[in-house]
Design an enzyme around this catalytic site. Structure first.
Site, PDB file in Angstrom:
ATOM      1  N   VAL A 123       1.136  -1.050   0.134  1.00  0.00           N
ATOM      2  CA  VAL A 123      -0.119  -0.263  -0.270  1.00  0.00           C
ATOM      3  C   VAL A 123       0.740   1.422   0.254  1.00  0.00           C
ATOM      4  O   VAL A 123       0.604   2.426   0.359  1.00  0.00           O
ATOM      5  CB  VAL A 123      -0.681   0.150   1.026  1.00  0.00           C
ATOM      6  CG1 VAL A 123      -1.603  -1.458   0.935  1.00  0.00           C
ATOM      7  CG2 VAL A 123      -0.029  -0.586   2.614  1.00  0.00           C
ATOM      8  N   ASP A 124       2.175   1.130   0.125  1.00  0.00           N
ATOM      9  CA  ASP A 124       3.195   1.946   0.152  1.00  0.00           C
ATOM     10  C   ASP A 124       3.546   2.393  -1.228  1.00  0.00           C
ATOM     11  O   ASP A 124       3.326   1.476  -2.777  1.00  0.00           O
ATOM     12  CB  ASP A 124       4.050   1.611   0.889  1.00  0.00           C
ATOM     13  CG  ASP A 124       4.735   0.857   0.972  1.00  0.00           C
ATOM     14  OD1 ASP A 124       4.690   0.317   0.063  1.00  0.00           O
ATOM     15  OD2 ASP A 124       5.658   0.949   1.514  1.00  0.00           O
ATOM     16  N   ASP A 125       4.424   2.924  -1.550  1.00  0.00           N
ATOM     17  CA  ASP A 125       5.145   3.337  -2.515  1.00  0.00           C
ATOM     18  C   ASP A 125       6.411   2.486  -3.037  1.00  0.00           C
ATOM     19  O   ASP A 125       7.270   2.655  -3.236  1.00  0.00           O
ATOM     20  CB  ASP A 125       5.428   4.909  -3.109  1.00  0.00           C
ATOM     21  CG  ASP A 125       4.450   5.312  -3.296  1.00  0.00           C
ATOM     22  OD1 ASP A 125       3.876   5.060  -3.425  1.00  0.00           O
ATOM     23  OD2 ASP A 125       4.786   6.843  -2.619  1.00  0.00           O
TER      24      ASP A 125
END
Ligand code: 6R9
Length: 762
Positions: free
Chosen positions: A631-633
């Site tokens: 859910v992050d980059d």
């Protein structure tokens, strides 16, 4: 614990009759992969039809045996976990796309272990698992100290088995397991097993790139070689706490080098020998090693890679930055490149084969505290600089050994093959330490899995009678595309348990792995974990309960996963959200090297009171966990983690590049592909030549595996009025979901979007 009372426990291993309807249909329902990472659209509902004699699938029709099993038995984790106060943390970029979407029809498919498998398994029923799990949560100190006592400790830990603060509101994050205990992981992996009478058992089989190149070492021979290298390292001044960088391909010398460091208390940092000179230099500069251990070259399939040239460049770059490494120990990989053909810097470069064999085969152990560092392993985060994940000795030892044993249902007669490279965490925990601590026979494979043809893996399985085969979904998908014949021409009858790691395994790949590779008789352990976690956190225990294709199932002993919403509220029952863990476990990393603040900020501040994994997760009605991706980059390419910021910074270092934004897109084999939007500086034409040189910039700065699959010219990028790039829109354009662009009115210049769409195929 009422919910744990026997009245509520389900009967083990129901062989449901619900599968009969599908028995007549073909064994492979998904011959081609329509891959959605399991997190977007689901494949059509299906039931695999499996031989009743071994495994069955069961549809959870109301009133069926399976449905009763589900309703009374499985959704107990939610009840079992007491509530904690929820955190107030937020994470910066919610990639809501990956959350909450149906993972499938698969959720009603249960695949049961055969009664024979369960009968012989270490954990053979849901009841037994629950009993052990309950104990591990209610009494972690008792549970883990009993396991730890099976290892050799020069001095037992004291006073506490563990102490932890993972709540940033209560002070600095600090985790200790078995503190005060004095031990050595190399001693436990080798000497202890030899003393138990296993000196003549094969510890390592080695299969080279070319079929027919092979080798092997017994536990006693491995110890001799480890001791020789350990003595050499001591001789050149390496001592406890010193860092040693290892840049070796998958030769037996790689685990040997790791174990030799561990034996003398040195801290190894293995760098995957696919990273570029610049990435290697960055790691030298960060951890300042006393020595680098490398090989001159490696063959991967038909390609020869001159590793020594990469090391030379990295050493030069590091020296330019004020960090000189004075000693480079080079293993001559004779079948690939001779020493005479290798560039050599006398004084600095030393030939392994010339010096190491001259040292004694006995080397006293450096006894270390359980909390002394064992290794550093750099991994990508959502900012440009890789993080040095720091693992310590005692907890990591106990945890990797225990997770290996239960997740693969290890038996002393097993021959185990994990296709991961020791340059990644999987190779640390489940090529080297976990299996050797159990006294297992481990296969190390140097080559490429589809060389000389896509049947190579199964050829190797038959050659060594591999029983436990652990790999990544990307390889499963790649081999699946080649057709079944490459698999079925080999017997594979030795196989017992299959494993998957690195990314979510989509249900169709799961089924192919299960039906074709495993002949519908080998359970698949889909192990969810991370560099940071040291070992498996959510994983099937293969003899204990039915599996669902694509689900990592339930937590390992001692692990309490929770799913939280954006505000940090714990969600109960069936839900989707952010996956956090609310306690420590022995194998968790203790810090980021030289940056404890970043450790706290990245992992413990987003949701105060919890360890935040960075992954999205759905829990279904039966309590099964379905990982839905980062859910992050951070994107996950062929099971390798890469921060989008790292790729962007490599691109913008190119003199023609003004700006870039990188997103992940679904890729049929790699899981995710790298898609880069690039704005060039004024006056430079958007040509194929520039495109190639941009890709080259990424290859040289990070490594070939991080090269973008697509460069999309972007005369402008969609930004908010405050200048923030709207990646959500870029993801939609990249995946051609143009009807799902959403509201673009908040953009500073909405016309940019149409321009980008026009540029899609330029
Ligand atoms: C062991 C390893 C960690 C990230 C993790 C997650 C993904 C790993 C997975 C999985 C779904 C699995 N991941 N195993 N996702 N199911 N069985 O791969 O470590 O390189 O640190 O990557 O990989 O996204 O957060 P690492």
């Amino acid at each position: 614990m009422d919910s744990m009372s026997s009245a509520r426990l389900c009967t083990p291993l129901i062989t449901s009759t619900a599968a009969t309807a599908s028995q007549a249909s073909t064994r492979r329902l998904f011959s081609t992969s329509r891959f959605h990472l399991g997190r977007q659209r689901s494949p059509p509902p299906c039931r695999a039809s499996l031989p009743m004699t071994t495994f069955c699938t069961a549809a959870a029709d109301p009133g069926s045996a399976a449905s009763r099993l589900l309703s009374v038995g499985l959704p107990w984790h939610a009840e079992f976990m007491p509530r904690l106060p929820s955190g107030n943390g937020r994470i910066s970029r919610l990639s809501a796309v990956v959350l909450g979407e149906a993972l499938a029809a698969e959720e009603n498919d249960l695949i049961f272990p055969s009664p024979e498998f369960s009968r012989d398994a270490l954990v053979s029923s849901p009841e037994q698992y629950r009993k052990m799990y309950k104990r591990s949560i209610e009494d972690p100190a008792g549970f883990w100290s009993e396991i730890a006592a099976q290892f050799y400790w020069k001095k037992r830990w004291s006073p506490d088995v563990y102490s932890e603060n993972i709540d940033v509101r209560k002070g600095p994050v600090k985790i200790e397991w078995f503190k005060g205990g004095i031990t050595n992981i190399c001693y436990n992996a080798l000497d202890r097993n030899i003393e138990a009478g296993n000196g003549d058992k094969v510890a390592l089989y080695w299969e080279g790139n070319e079929p027919g190149q092979d080798g092997q070492l017994t536990y006693a021979q491995l110890l001799d070689q480890v001791c020789q290298l350990a003595n050499y390292l001591k001789h050149v001044g390496v001592s406890k706490g010193d860092a040693v960088v290892i840049y070796l391909p998958m030769l037996m010398e790689l685990p040997i080098a790791m174990l030799a460091c561990a034996r003398i208390g040195a801290v190894h940092s293995v760098v995957f020998a696919g990273f570029s000179a610049e990435s290697l230099a960055q790691r030298f500069i960060d951890c300042k090693p006393k020595v680098v251990i490398c090989s001159n070259a490696v063959s991967r399939g038909a390609k020869v890679i001159n590793l020594k040239a990469i090391v030379d460049n990295a050493l030069a770059e590091s020296a330019n930055n004020g960090i000189a490494v004075d000693l480079c120990l080079v293993y001559e990989n004779q079948s690939t490149m001779k020493k005479e053909d290798t560039k050599w810097q006398d004084g600095r470069d030393i030939l392994w084969q010339e010096v190491v064999p001259q040292f004694p085969t006995k080397c006293p152990v450096e006894w270390v505290d359980a909390e002394d560092p064992l290794f550093l392993l750099y991994t990508s985060g959502s900012t440009g600089k890789p993080k040095g994940v720091l693992h310590t000795t005692g907890g990591y030892m106990v945890y990797t050994a225990t997770t290996f044993k239960y997740a693969f249902d290890y038996k002393p007669s097993d021959v185990y093959w994990c296709t991961a490279d020791c340059g990644w965490i999987t190779g640390h925990s489940y090529v080297t330490y976990g299996p050797l601590l159990n006294g297992a026979t481990v296969l190390v494979f140097e080559g490429a899995p589809s060389y000389p043809d896509p049947g190579r893996c199964w050829d190797i399985v038959d050659k060594y009678k591999v029983t436990l085969f652990y790999t990544a979904p990307t390889l499963v998908r790649a081999l699946m595309r080649e057709g079944d014949e490459y698999v079925t021409r080999y017997s594979r009858k030795s196989l017992r348990v299959l494993g998957s790691v690195g990314e979510p395994i989509n249900p169709s790949a799961w089924r192919w792995f299960y039906n074709v590779v495993g002949d519908s008789r080998c359970p698949i352990s889909d192990t969810w974990w991370q560099t940071e976690t040291g070992g498996f956190l959510i994983t099937p225990i293969p003899g204990a309960w039915p599996q669902k294709p694509g689900s990592a199932t339930f937590p390992f002993f001692g692990v309490q996963p929770v799913i939280v919403d954006e505000k940090g509220n714990e969600l109960e029952g069936e839900c989707s959200g952010y996956l956090c863990i609310k306690n420590s476990w022995p194998g968790i990393f203790r810090s980021l090297y030289g940056d404890h603040e970043r450790y706290e900020t990245t992992y413990f501040k987003p949701f105060a009171g919890y360890y935040f994994s960075g992954d999205g997760c759905r829990r279904d009605k039966d309590g099964y966990h379905w990982l839905t991706g980062r859910v992050d980059d951070v994107i996950n390419v062929s099971g390798h983690r890469i921060g989008t910021a790292e790729i962007e910074s490599a691109l913008v270092s190119h003199p023609h590049c003004a700006e870039s934004a990188v997103v992940g897109v679904d890729h049929p084999v790699k899981g995710q592909g790298i898609y880069a939007f690039v704005t060039l500086v004024d006056g430079v034409d958007y040509t194929d030549e520039v495109r190639k040189s941009l890709i080259l910039a990424v290859r040289t700065q990070i490594g070939a595996f991080a090269a973008p699959d697509k460069i999309h010219w972007a005369p402008g990028l969609p930004k908010t009025r405050s200048g923030k790039i709207m990646r959500r829109i870029l993801r939609k354009i990249a995946s051609k979901q143009l009807d799902e662009l959403g509201d673009i009115s908040t953009l500073a210049e909405p016309s940019v979007v149409n321009q980008l769409i026009e540029f899609t195929d330029r």
